[in-house]
Design an enzyme around this catalytic site. Structure first.
Site, short mmCIF file in Angstrom:
data_model
loop_
_atom_site.label_atom_id
_atom_site.label_comp_id
_atom_site.label_asym_id
_atom_site.label_seq_id
_atom_site.Cartn_x
_atom_site.Cartn_y
_atom_site.Cartn_z
N TRP A 118 -0.10 7.80 -9.04
CA TRP A 118 0.45 6.86 -10.03
C TRP A 118 0.51 7.50 -11.40
O TRP A 118 -0.44 8.12 -11.87
CB TRP A 118 -0.41 5.62 -10.14
CG TRP A 118 -0.59 4.70 -8.98
CD1 TRP A 118 -1.50 3.68 -8.90
CD2 TRP A 118 0.15 4.64 -7.75
NE1 TRP A 118 -1.37 3.01 -7.71
CE2 TRP A 118 -0.38 3.57 -6.98
CE3 TRP A 118 1.20 5.39 -7.20
CZ2 TRP A 118 0.11 3.25 -5.70
CZ3 TRP A 118 1.68 5.08 -5.94
CH2 TRP A 118 1.15 4.02 -5.22
N ASN A 234 6.68 1.90 -6.69
CA ASN A 234 5.99 1.83 -5.41
C ASN A 234 6.38 0.55 -4.68
O ASN A 234 6.11 -0.55 -5.16
CB ASN A 234 4.48 1.85 -5.63
CG ASN A 234 3.70 1.64 -4.34
OD1 ASN A 234 3.94 2.31 -3.35
ND2 ASN A 234 2.79 0.68 -4.36
N GLU A 235 7.07 0.70 -3.56
CA GLU A 235 7.44 -0.40 -2.66
C GLU A 235 8.20 -1.54 -3.35
O GLU A 235 7.77 -2.71 -3.31
CB GLU A 235 6.20 -0.94 -1.95
CG GLU A 235 5.48 0.11 -1.12
CD GLU A 235 4.29 -0.42 -0.34
OE1 GLU A 235 3.84 -1.55 -0.65
OE2 GLU A 235 3.82 0.27 0.58
N TYR A 317 3.06 1.30 8.26
CA TYR A 317 1.78 0.65 8.51
C TYR A 317 1.90 -0.28 9.72
O TYR A 317 2.10 -1.49 9.58
CB TYR A 317 1.34 -0.14 7.26
CG TYR A 317 1.00 0.75 6.11
CD1 TYR A 317 -0.20 1.45 6.08
CD2 TYR A 317 1.90 0.94 5.05
CE1 TYR A 317 -0.51 2.29 5.02
CE2 TYR A 317 1.59 1.78 4.00
CZ TYR A 317 0.39 2.46 3.99
OH TYR A 317 0.09 3.30 2.95
N GLU A 359 4.10 7.39 2.64
CA GLU A 359 2.84 6.72 2.95
C GLU A 359 2.81 6.42 4.44
O GLU A 359 3.79 5.91 4.99
CB GLU A 359 2.70 5.37 2.21
CG GLU A 359 2.37 5.43 0.74
CD GLU A 359 2.06 4.04 0.18
OE1 GLU A 359 1.61 3.15 0.96
OE2 GLU A 359 2.27 3.82 -1.02
N TRP A 401 -1.86 8.27 3.72
CA TRP A 401 -2.50 7.36 2.77
C TRP A 401 -3.87 7.03 3.31
O TRP A 401 -3.98 6.52 4.42
CB TRP A 401 -1.70 6.07 2.63
CG TRP A 401 -2.35 5.12 1.66
CD1 TRP A 401 -3.40 4.26 1.91
CD2 TRP A 401 -2.02 4.95 0.28
NE1 TRP A 401 -3.73 3.58 0.78
CE2 TRP A 401 -2.91 3.97 -0.23
CE3 TRP A 401 -1.09 5.53 -0.58
CZ2 TRP A 401 -2.88 3.55 -1.57
CZ3 TRP A 401 -1.06 5.10 -1.89
CH2 TRP A 401 -1.94 4.12 -2.38
#
Length: 459
Positions: A118, A234-235, A317, A359, A401
């Protein structure tokens, strides 16, 4: 004369102590770029600046894109990487800076050469941006240190510029700022994407960050090849507009703005990879579980086609994405393989751009979890990326991740891995680094580092 000599000795000792306590634990035997063992001068901030180190940074090559491949020093570049989102935060205070050094050192031992982290902290503890357009120099200096420490260990960075989630402020903080100042159009978090005042806030942040001059090297971020790429968010999700038009306009606007300031670095969006309304039906069928209809406002192919976007990103994920389906281990594994392969195919045939899985993780809290499952799932991802790389395809990298050194339990989540505590994963990650490095024909620093790590132990 003897007394004068003593003053010189004490002066040198003071400089060494200053270097240690300012930058944390430093291993001067394995300095890559820039080298703080070169002649230095003391800046007013108390940190050490090297003009030769700055010259070394400027002389290094930038990672670039040619078609569906990343290139470095004229050769295809297929790095192995990881996520440690907390680097800037932990580099602020002297008592925690050694965590940054230890993480880079552990990564280098596994042949890892790119880290995603970040470059934002909006209004939270140790905030970089305290309020719109107002920045904490102390935290900016921490990010400066991260860049220097990464370069010293031969690591490049993908720096994310905002968060869709509330952690470290995120788009929620921007909306709150606009609302508190009486200029916000809506209290909706998604107004981050369409409110003119908030978009202006974000542009001020972008310009400040991109033109930041590193206090240790004197090099502006936009001129520093230690940074491999910028990531817009991010996302990113915009649930109030499932058509995807609002998010698409925001990406186009912000990507063009970044490129107007910095044409040297690569740029990606930061999407998770969900196929959207403009995708053909057979691609929509690849979306997982409740994401099949994708009402999150993202549209992978459409977003990635924007000319100012250099490469596409996906996340992965299976535990959370397939939770409501009560998927078995085998069903999750089947999905993992299909998800990665489908997006690499997009990079090859539709986008003509590299695809990075920035990720991926498997939760240790998942029902029926077995540590061996991570080995199987992660190997499946690595194998697909390697097969693509070995044929010169769009599959550029996969970033686990997340990794952390010992003693950082407060930063752990369901996916965290301390490499030294998971020998099988350590070997798996290192093996991927080694075989990707062996594909490169060049003699660049990243290749040498990865191959050196491979030579230091069996891969």
């Amino acid at each position: 004369m003897g007394g004068l000599a003593l003053y010189h000795v004490l002066g040198v000792a003071s400089c060494v102590a200053l270097l240690y306590f300012t930058l944390g634990e430093v291993d001067l035997r394995h300095i890559s770029l820039p080298s703080l063992s070169l002649p230095v001068s003391v800046s007013g901030s108390g940190d050490l600046v090297s003009s030769r180190a700055a010259a070394a940074v400027r002389a290094a090559s930038f990672v670039e894109r040619r078609g569906h491949q990343l290139f470095l020093d004229g050769e295809p570049f297929y790095p192995n990487g990881w996520n440690s989102y907390w680097l800037m935060d932990q580099a602020v205070e002297s008592r925690s800076r050694d965590r940054v050094s230890r993480m880079f050192r552990a990564a280098a031992e596994m042949g890892l050469t790119v880290c995603r982290s970040w470059a934002f902290n909006d209004g939270a503890y140790n905030a970089l941006q305290v309020s719109p357009g107002h920045f904490d120099e102390r935290v900016f200096k921490a990010l400066d240190r991260v860049l220097v420490e990464a370069g010293r260990h031969g690591v490049r960075l993908i720096l994310s510029l905002a968060n869709n989630l509330e952690a470290y402020g995120g788009k929620t903080q921007y909306v709150r700022w606009a609302w508190e100042e009486g200029v916000g159009l809506s209290a909706s978090n998604d107004s981050f994407f369409f409110d003119p005042a908030i978009r202006d806030y974000f542009k001020v942040y972008l310009k400040t960050l991109l033109t930041r001059k590193n206090h240790l090297t004197g090099v502006e971020y936009r001129d520093d090849p230690t940074i491999m790429a910028w990531e817009l968010m991010n996302e990113p999700r915009c649930t109030t507009d499932p058509s995807g038009d609002t998010l698409q306009r925001w990406i186009e606007e912000m990507a063009a703005y970044v490129k107007s300031i910095d044409k040297k670095h690569l740029l990606t969006v930061g999407t998770e990879g969900f196929y959207g309304p403009t995708s053909p039906q057979h691609k929509l069928e690849v979306n997982p579980g409740t994401w099949k209809d994708n009402n999150y406002g993202s549209d992978f192919i459409r977003n990635a086609k924007i000319p100012d976007i250099d490469f596409a990103s996906i996340h992965l994920y299976p535990d959370t994405w397939l939770l409501k389906q009560h998927a078995t281990v085998n069903e999750k594994l089947k999905f993992v393989k299909q998800w990665v392969a489908s997006h690499i195919e997009d990079g090859d045939k539709e986008l003509n751009k590299p695809v990075l899985c920035t990720e991926f993780g498997l939760s240790h809290r998942a029902k029926g979890y077995d540590p061996a499952h991570r080995d199987v799932f992660y190997k499946a991802i690595y194998d697909i990326v390697y097969r693509s790389a070995s044929r010169g395809g769009a599959g550029a990298a996969a970033f686990v991740w997340q990794l952390a050194p010992e003693g950082m339990e407060e930063f752990h989540d369901d996916y965290s891995v301390v490499p030294s505590e998971h020998p099988s994963l350590y070997r798996l990650i290192k093996k991927q680094s080694c075989r990707l490095a062996k594909l490169r024909r060049g003699e660049g620093e990243e290749t040498k580092q990865a191959l050196s790590a491979c030579a230091a132990g069996s891969s």
